[in-house]
Write an enzyme that holds these catalytic residues in place. Structure first.
Site: not given
Ligand code: M6R
Length: 579
Positions: A2, A27, A71, A97-98, A452, A456, A459, A475, A574
């Protein structure tokens, strides 16, 4: 999770708030709303994204107002659950927010006192609590209401026709920018940059009285000084700048971002404490955790210092290693899981470091030492340049602790990343787009690079993708291999090259197409793979970065071919400020 924005000043509040919320959509983006105070509260709130809503809120009048992009946590995304929420009289409006953890008991109490609730959210209790305590003094009412709240909050509250916002913070970020005759409050700095460079980062327990002439901050009801910081972030860099998506723009910023982050000096105090470490514990989530995993391989190889890398949300399940320093890696500096792990490490007397991209973020106030990545604002939900910047800072630590063994090569990486950016991802993306499932494999440091790459891909394309150590596929996961499960294999000319080549042959023998990413001029790899992607010619350490960039481009291209919403993938946000 949020985003909230508030404005008080000489301009009409609604347009400023709407533009601000658009910048915070990363957010959360399932619903939005704006309320202004003029001759009473005017409000609009809707399910959906503010960026798709035209100028529906622009008719709101008033020079003070608050807004929210959501969110969902408590209650489905719909018009009623969207913020702002109002009290029974419609005279008080709040955005939050929270998470208010004790909202059920507060709601029961308030209902028994005659309050009428409209939404399923935890946040609505705040509006009714402020109403309960409001006797003509909004600041006093917020003091009393926040005393009753458990959980986390960044709150903005407006009332009737007052040209004023009361802001409150506990464990959720809230920044206030003080401009010339105007003040803007927000979950992060990006909506503020256009109006003010002087930023006040509220601390836990702070309540701020925000007026166009400036702000007064209180903690435990006493006035406190919070010295403003001047933020140099480039406002233009928070814009798309001619690229189709923020993600692509951010991928293309990486040559500079890596260079700047790697060439920044580590301060003397931090170096002293790093040098004392006989082992290091890293905590992080998602992409940042992968950066931590890369660090582990490099520290152990170049510095012979053992590194334990924990997913932050799992940290509390393990016995902490004493005589270890803790490094929390977090782009946003606000990830609740990472902050919780860091706080518990502090209680265990760890010396703590934060590697973050966001000045003034919560993590900077907890850690003993802070090392900044120089990525600038990252808007796309998928982390790209912030990952490269984290890897750069972590490589800098390795370099300093190993007497600059890898420094020369990494200082020359700029043209290599530029060359990686020229890679044509289309043919490989065509294979990926029709896959049922994708595997990303590598050995050694290329295992976290594969993790990673898979994160990506899943996601932003919504294709199931898994990162695996290449030796582990046999395995179990081999049973999944077929013509519809392409494997992306990273096979550079390092020590693991011969076994990696054998692994690729085993994969091919099971009918899976292989996209091989390897060192330049590797004709053997080219021969066995369906598609061979050569990395720019360089040393091993630089290939870690260029391979990561190529995987980002592959995910991006595949997502575009599938018509996905690249910058705002479904169900994500994010900054994840809930546990
Ligand atoms: O702000 P942060 O680096 O702590 O965030 C951690 C994860 O939420 C963040 O890296 C998430 O996995 C990304 N959206 C990946 O692209």
């Amino acid at each position: 999770m949020c985003g909230i924005v508030g404005y008080v000043g000489r301009r009409r509040a609604a347009p400023v708030i709407i533009e601000g919320l658009k910048k915070l959509e990363y957010r959360g983006y399932d619903s939005f709303g704006v309320a202004t105070s003029c001759s009473g509260i005017e409000m609009i709130k809707r399910q959906g994204r503010i960026s798709d809503s035209g100028d529906c809120a622009s008719e709101l009048s008033g020079f003070a107002g608050i807004g929210h992009t959501r969110w969902a946590t408590h209650g489905v995304p719909n018009d009623v659950n969207a913020h702002p929420h109002t009290d029974c009289t419609g005279n008080i409006a709040i955005v939050h927010n929270g998470i208010i953890e004790n909202y059920i008991e507060l709601k029961r109490l308030l209902i028994s006192e005659g309050h009428i609730f409209l939404s399923e959210t935890d946040s609505e209790v705040v509006a009714h609590l402020v109403e309960k305590y409001y006797k003509g003094d909004l600041l006093k009412a917020v003091f009393l209401a926040t005393e009753k709240l458990e959980g986390s909050y960044a709150l903005l509250v407006i009332c009737g026709s007052e040209k004023r916002i009361i802001a409150a913070r506990k464990m959720s970020p809230l920044v206030i920018g003080v401009g010339d005759g105007e003040v803007i409050a927000s979950s992060d700095m990006t909506p503020i940059l256009e109006y003010a460079r002087k930023m006040i980062f509220l601390e836990d327990g702070d309540v701020a009285d925000v007026m166009e002439s400036g702000i007064q901050v209180y903690n435990e009801k006493n006035p406190v000084e919070r010295s403003p910081k001047i933020v140099e972030w480039d406002f233009e860099s928070a814009k798309k700048g001619g690229f189709d998506h923020y993600m692509l723009k951010e991928i293309f910023e990486q040559p500079d971002v890596f260079y700047k982050s790697f060439s920044s000096e580590i301060d003397e105090g931090s170096m002293l404490d790093l040098k004392k470490a006989s082992c290091v514990t890293v905590v992080a989530c998602g992409t940042s955790w992968h950066a931590g995993m890369i660090f582990r391989y490099l520290m152990e190889k170049y510095c012979k210092i053992p590194v334990r890398v924990e997913i932050a949300s799992e940290f509390s399940n393990f016995t902490p290693l004493h005589d270890s320093v803790m490094v929390a890696v977090t782009q946003s500096g606000e990830t609740a899981d990472t902050l919780a792990a860091l706080k518990s490490a502090k209680k265990e007397n760890f010396t703590t470091f934060a590697i973050t991209n966001v000045p003034g973020s919560s993590v900077t106030r907890i850690a003993d030492h802070v090392l900044y990545t120089c990525a600038g604002p990252e808007i796309s939900v998928a982390a790209t340049k912030s990952f490269t910047a984290q890897v750069a800072v972590l490589m800098k630590i390795v370099s300093c602790l190993s007497e600059n063994f890898i420094e020369k090569e990494l200082l020359g990486i700029h043209p290599l990343i530029e060359e990686a950016l020229l890679f044509d991802a289309q043919p490989a993306a065509e294979i990926c787009r029709s896959a049922n499932s994708l595997f990303f494999v590598g050995r050694g440091v290329y295992y976290p690079v594969s993790l990673e790459g898979a994160l990506k891909m899943k996601e932003i394309t919504y294709i199931h993708a898994e990162g695996y150590p290449a030796g582990e596929l046999k395995h179990g996961p081999f049973s999944l291999l077929c013509g519809e499960t392409p494997v992306i294999a990273i096979c550079t000319g390092d020590d693991s090259y011969p076994v990696m080549m054998s692994n690729i042959k085993e994969i091919k023998a099971r009918g899976a197409p292989v996209i091989g990413i390897g060192s330049a001029g590797d004709i053997d790899l080219e021969e066995i793979c369906d598609i061979y992607i050569p990395l720019p010619k360089s040393s091993g350490i630089c290939e870690i970065v260029t391979a990561s960039v190529i995987l980002q481009e592959l995910a991006y291209k595949t997502a575009v071919l599938l018509g996905r919403d690249v910058d705002k993938p479904r169900n994500l946000a994010k900054s994840v400020t809930v546990i």
